[in-house]
Design an enzyme around this catalytic site. Structure first.
Site, mmCIF file in Angstrom:
data_model
loop_
_atom_site.group_PDB
_atom_site.id
_atom_site.type_symbol
_atom_site.label_atom_id
_atom_site.label_comp_id
_atom_site.label_asym_id
_atom_site.label_seq_id
_atom_site.Cartn_x
_atom_site.Cartn_y
_atom_site.Cartn_z
ATOM 1 N N GLY A 11 -2.219 0.328 -8.965
ATOM 2 C CA GLY A 11 -1.053 0.191 -8.566
ATOM 3 C C GLY A 11 -0.147 -0.978 -9.211
ATOM 4 O O GLY A 11 -0.654 -1.254 -10.313
ATOM 5 N N GLN A 12 1.044 -1.311 -8.578
ATOM 6 C CA GLN A 12 1.745 -2.361 -9.396
ATOM 7 C C GLN A 12 0.970 -3.584 -9.824
ATOM 8 O O GLN A 12 1.241 -3.984 -10.710
ATOM 9 C CB GLN A 12 3.155 -2.375 -8.883
ATOM 10 C CG GLN A 12 4.369 -3.313 -9.417
ATOM 11 C CD GLN A 12 5.422 -3.826 -8.676
ATOM 12 O OE1 GLN A 12 5.131 -3.930 -7.229
ATOM 13 N NE2 GLN A 12 6.256 -4.386 -9.399
ATOM 14 N N ASP A 34 -9.882 2.871 -7.055
ATOM 15 C CA ASP A 34 -8.734 3.458 -6.758
ATOM 16 C C ASP A 34 -8.911 4.945 -6.179
ATOM 17 O O ASP A 34 -9.806 5.457 -6.605
ATOM 18 C CB ASP A 34 -7.430 3.352 -7.689
ATOM 19 C CG ASP A 34 -6.197 3.313 -6.920
ATOM 20 O OD1 ASP A 34 -5.300 2.427 -6.945
ATOM 21 O OD2 ASP A 34 -5.897 4.407 -6.523
ATOM 22 N N ARG A 36 -7.365 7.058 -6.723
ATOM 23 C CA ARG A 36 -6.863 8.325 -7.649
ATOM 24 C C ARG A 36 -7.915 8.975 -8.277
ATOM 25 O O ARG A 36 -9.022 8.096 -8.861
ATOM 26 C CB ARG A 36 -5.915 7.749 -8.636
ATOM 27 C CG ARG A 36 -4.541 7.273 -8.036
ATOM 28 C CD ARG A 36 -3.415 6.644 -9.140
ATOM 29 N NE ARG A 36 -2.623 5.678 -8.142
ATOM 30 C CZ ARG A 36 -1.374 5.230 -9.017
ATOM 31 N NH1 ARG A 36 -1.292 5.253 -10.066
ATOM 32 N NH2 ARG A 36 -0.585 4.687 -8.292
ATOM 33 N N ASP A 52 -12.237 5.448 -2.193
ATOM 34 C CA ASP A 52 -11.226 5.526 -0.825
ATOM 35 C C ASP A 52 -11.801 4.259 -0.011
ATOM 36 O O ASP A 52 -12.855 4.346 0.725
ATOM 37 C CB ASP A 52 -11.416 6.788 -0.037
ATOM 38 C CG ASP A 52 -10.434 6.965 1.026
ATOM 39 O OD1 ASP A 52 -9.957 5.952 1.436
ATOM 40 O OD2 ASP A 52 -10.207 7.989 1.587
ATOM 41 N N ILE A 53 -10.853 3.476 0.370
ATOM 42 C CA ILE A 53 -11.222 2.223 1.148
ATOM 43 C C ILE A 53 -11.582 2.563 2.448
ATOM 44 O O ILE A 53 -12.159 1.887 3.159
ATOM 45 C CB ILE A 53 -10.258 1.082 0.908
ATOM 46 C CG1 ILE A 53 -10.868 -0.074 1.633
ATOM 47 C CG2 ILE A 53 -9.042 1.587 1.564
ATOM 48 C CD1 ILE A 53 -11.882 -0.830 0.814
ATOM 49 N N TYR A 142 4.557 -2.551 8.591
ATOM 50 C CA TYR A 142 3.860 -3.350 7.485
ATOM 51 C C TYR A 142 3.710 -4.783 7.801
ATOM 52 O O TYR A 142 2.652 -5.373 7.529
ATOM 53 C CB TYR A 142 4.804 -3.016 6.226
ATOM 54 C CG TYR A 142 4.334 -3.865 4.945
ATOM 55 C CD1 TYR A 142 3.315 -3.327 4.200
ATOM 56 C CD2 TYR A 142 5.199 -4.532 4.347
ATOM 57 C CE1 TYR A 142 2.964 -3.992 3.037
ATOM 58 C CE2 TYR A 142 5.032 -5.399 3.188
ATOM 59 C CZ TYR A 142 3.735 -4.988 2.462
ATOM 60 O OH TYR A 142 3.332 -5.474 1.522
ATOM 61 N N LYS A 146 0.419 -6.848 8.147
ATOM 62 C CA LYS A 146 0.002 -8.125 7.276
ATOM 63 C C LYS A 146 0.021 -9.365 8.322
ATOM 64 O O LYS A 146 -0.963 -10.207 7.930
ATOM 65 C CB LYS A 146 1.416 -8.342 6.503
ATOM 66 C CG LYS A 146 1.101 -7.243 5.233
ATOM 67 C CD LYS A 146 -0.143 -7.309 4.406
ATOM 68 C CE LYS A 146 0.080 -6.462 3.022
ATOM 69 N NZ LYS A 146 -1.017 -6.233 2.406
HETATM 70 P P1 NAD Z 1 0.763 0.009 -4.986
HETATM 71 O O1 NAD Z 1 1.171 0.938 -3.880
HETATM 72 O O2 NAD Z 1 1.609 -0.239 -6.325
HETATM 73 O O3 NAD Z 1 -0.533 0.033 -5.235
HETATM 74 C C1 NAD Z 1 -1.464 0.392 -4.220
HETATM 75 C C2 NAD Z 1 -2.551 1.032 -5.057
HETATM 76 O O4 NAD Z 1 -3.623 1.267 -3.778
HETATM 77 C C3 NAD Z 1 -2.461 2.492 -5.141
HETATM 78 O O5 NAD Z 1 -2.880 2.643 -6.624
HETATM 79 C C4 NAD Z 1 -3.048 3.702 -4.593
HETATM 80 O O6 NAD Z 1 -3.351 4.431 -5.134
HETATM 81 C C5 NAD Z 1 -4.109 2.685 -4.012
HETATM 82 N N1 NAD Z 1 -4.786 3.202 -2.837
HETATM 83 C C6 NAD Z 1 -3.826 3.753 -1.823
HETATM 84 N N2 NAD Z 1 -4.578 4.343 -0.600
HETATM 85 C C7 NAD Z 1 -5.886 3.905 -1.214
HETATM 86 C C8 NAD Z 1 -7.123 4.221 -0.597
HETATM 87 N N3 NAD Z 1 -7.583 4.596 0.597
HETATM 88 N N4 NAD Z 1 -8.444 3.750 -1.235
HETATM 89 C C9 NAD Z 1 -8.074 3.047 -2.457
HETATM 90 N N5 NAD Z 1 -7.099 2.936 -3.139
HETATM 91 C C10 NAD Z 1 -5.974 3.249 -2.324
HETATM 92 O O7 NAD Z 1 1.049 -1.641 -4.300
HETATM 93 P P2 NAD Z 1 1.265 -3.096 -5.043
HETATM 94 O O8 NAD Z 1 2.593 -3.140 -5.224
HETATM 95 O O9 NAD Z 1 0.218 -2.885 -5.999
HETATM 96 O O10 NAD Z 1 0.588 -3.670 -3.713
HETATM 97 C C11 NAD Z 1 -0.754 -4.169 -3.909
HETATM 98 C C12 NAD Z 1 -0.884 -5.069 -2.560
HETATM 99 O O11 NAD Z 1 -0.262 -6.232 -2.690
HETATM 100 C C13 NAD Z 1 -0.694 -4.522 -1.116
HETATM 101 O O12 NAD Z 1 -1.476 -5.091 -0.235
HETATM 102 C C14 NAD Z 1 0.766 -5.071 -0.767
HETATM 103 O O13 NAD Z 1 1.073 -4.694 0.724
HETATM 104 C C15 NAD Z 1 0.690 -6.247 -1.488
HETATM 105 N N6 NAD Z 1 2.145 -6.808 -1.765
HETATM 106 C C16 NAD Z 1 2.791 -6.154 -2.737
HETATM 107 C C17 NAD Z 1 3.926 -6.710 -3.165
HETATM 108 C C18 NAD Z 1 4.921 -6.215 -4.222
HETATM 109 O O14 NAD Z 1 5.952 -6.401 -4.205
HETATM 110 N N7 NAD Z 1 4.396 -5.078 -4.914
HETATM 111 C C19 NAD Z 1 4.514 -7.750 -2.360
HETATM 112 C C20 NAD Z 1 3.753 -8.290 -1.420
HETATM 113 C C21 NAD Z 1 2.702 -7.983 -1.025
HETATM 114 N N1 SER Z 2 7.703 -6.037 -2.002
HETATM 115 C C1 SER Z 2 6.938 -5.632 -0.890
HETATM 116 C C2 SER Z 2 7.640 -4.357 -0.084
HETATM 117 O O1 SER Z 2 8.989 -4.345 -0.238
HETATM 118 C C3 SER Z 2 7.078 -6.872 0.090
HETATM 119 O O2 SER Z 2 5.627 -7.018 0.582
HETATM 120 O O3 SER Z 2 7.160 -3.864 0.641
#
Ligand code: NAD
Ligand code: SER
Length: 317
Positions: A11-12, A34, A36, A52-53, A142, A146
């Protein structure tokens, strides 16, 4: 075999976290995992495991058999996607956390990073300079997941000594991979349209201020938190962390300094209500005091680096 695993690595955040950890710990020691079938090409420099978590038994056995000691658990549904599928969001966001917390409670895992979010706050929270400790009544599934996760992390630390660490990330801005369904995603999407010299339609209204952070700061902060001495980590729920804060209109003005022809229009959708329930800015003095956090990127620096590096071919990859 790898001693560190990142679950949700494609992911991101995961993409950049894996790359930075591999630089620091050696590519072969950092396992990306992941759901994927295949990881993005940029992660091909080290081991990858499809996982798969939610498959608790597989995850347990894999981590035990491979003697993995540090887990970064990133797999979750983000705010906007979670509102469309609340039952599944609750399941995914909570069950995976328990699987990993239990592995640590049993002594198989020694350190966990699990990210929280500004979404733990809600409409009754003070929105300016939101304190570490304040009213928390999240109104999204969400945010509820959290906040519950934070409570469980603190509980596992207090009851069982589990070394779990967390950050309430703001909206994260990056160019290596695309965002995954959050309310702050507009602040990444906008750069792709600016680079394509196309007008951008924003799903939030022009004066919606939200806390944001450039990914490099977020990754550095995460690794600083993870390497801080145990005794200096005073917050075992999750730390507030601040980078910068801006509205879509302010972000547009910064982009126009580089791309003067860029235009934006506004068509707020269901994500507006989510954004309206979140803080506008964050007080992160606890992170600064406890483990020395300091951001490097303000809004101008973030815009400059995004405009320089965004690669629009990612949109069709
Ligand atoms: P994302 O959606 O880009 O990536 C999540 C990854 O998890 C994906 O690659 C997806 O394939 C994988 N995934 C989904 N279901 C799965 C499963 N069952 N088993 C294994 N892998 C699985 O999310 P992100 O932006 O990288 O965020 C990662 C974490 O950080 C999350 O917990 C999110 O809540 C937290 N977070 C992100 C942001 C943000 O701005 N990106 C902000 C606050 C918190
Ligand atoms: N960037 C995240 C969202 O918008 C914040 O946790 O869901």
């Amino acid at each position: 075999m790898a001693k560190t695993i990142i679950i949700g690595a494609c992911g991101q955040i995961g993409t950049e976290l894996v790359l930075e950890l591999r630089k620091r710990e050696g590519a072969e020691n950092v396992l990306a995992a992941d759901l994927r079938d295949e990881c993005p090409a940029v992660l091909n420099n080290g081991p990858y495991q499809k996982m798969d978590i939610l498959d608790r038994e597989f995850v347990r056995q894999f981590i035990i058999d491979n003697e993995i000691k540090t887990v970064y658990l990133l797999a979750a549904l983000l705010s906007a996607t979670a509102e469309k599928n609340p039952d599944f969001a609750w399941k995914l966001n909570m069950e995976g956390l328990f699987t990993i917390l239990d592995l640590a409670k049993e002594g198989h895992v020694s350190k966990i990073f699990w990210p929280s979010s500004i979404a733990v706050f809600g409409p009754t929270t003070p929105r300016e300079n939101t304190p570490q400790y304040t009213v928390m009544e999240p109104s999204t599934v969400y945010g509820i997941s959290k906040q519950s996760g934070e409570r469980w992390c603190e509980y596992y630390f207090n009851k069982f000594g589990v070394d779990v660490r967390s950050i309430r990330y703001p909206g994260l801005i990056s160019y290596t991979s695309l965002p995954g369904g959050g309310t702050t995603d507009y602040a990444v999407d906008i750069f792709y349209q600016a680079k394509l010299k196309k007008p951008f339609t924003c799903f939030l209204s022009e004066n919606t201020a939200l806390p944001m952070m450039f990914m490099e700061d977020a990754i550095r902060g995460t690794l600083e938190l993870m390497s801080a001495p145990k005794e200096s980590i005073k917050v075992r729920s999750a730390y507030n962390l601040s980078g910068c804060s801006f509205t879509p209109a302010e972000l547009t003005q910064e982009i126009q300094k580089i791309e003067p022809s860029f235009t934006i229009n506004y068509a707020p959708d269901f994500r507006q209500a989510i954004a309206d329930s979140w803080p506008k800015s964050i007080d992160d003095s606890a992170a600064r005091t406890d483990w020395g956090w300091k951001e490097n990127y303000g809004t101008t620096e973030l815009v400059n680096v995004m405009m320089e590096n965004v690669d629009t071919s990612l949109l069709i990859a």
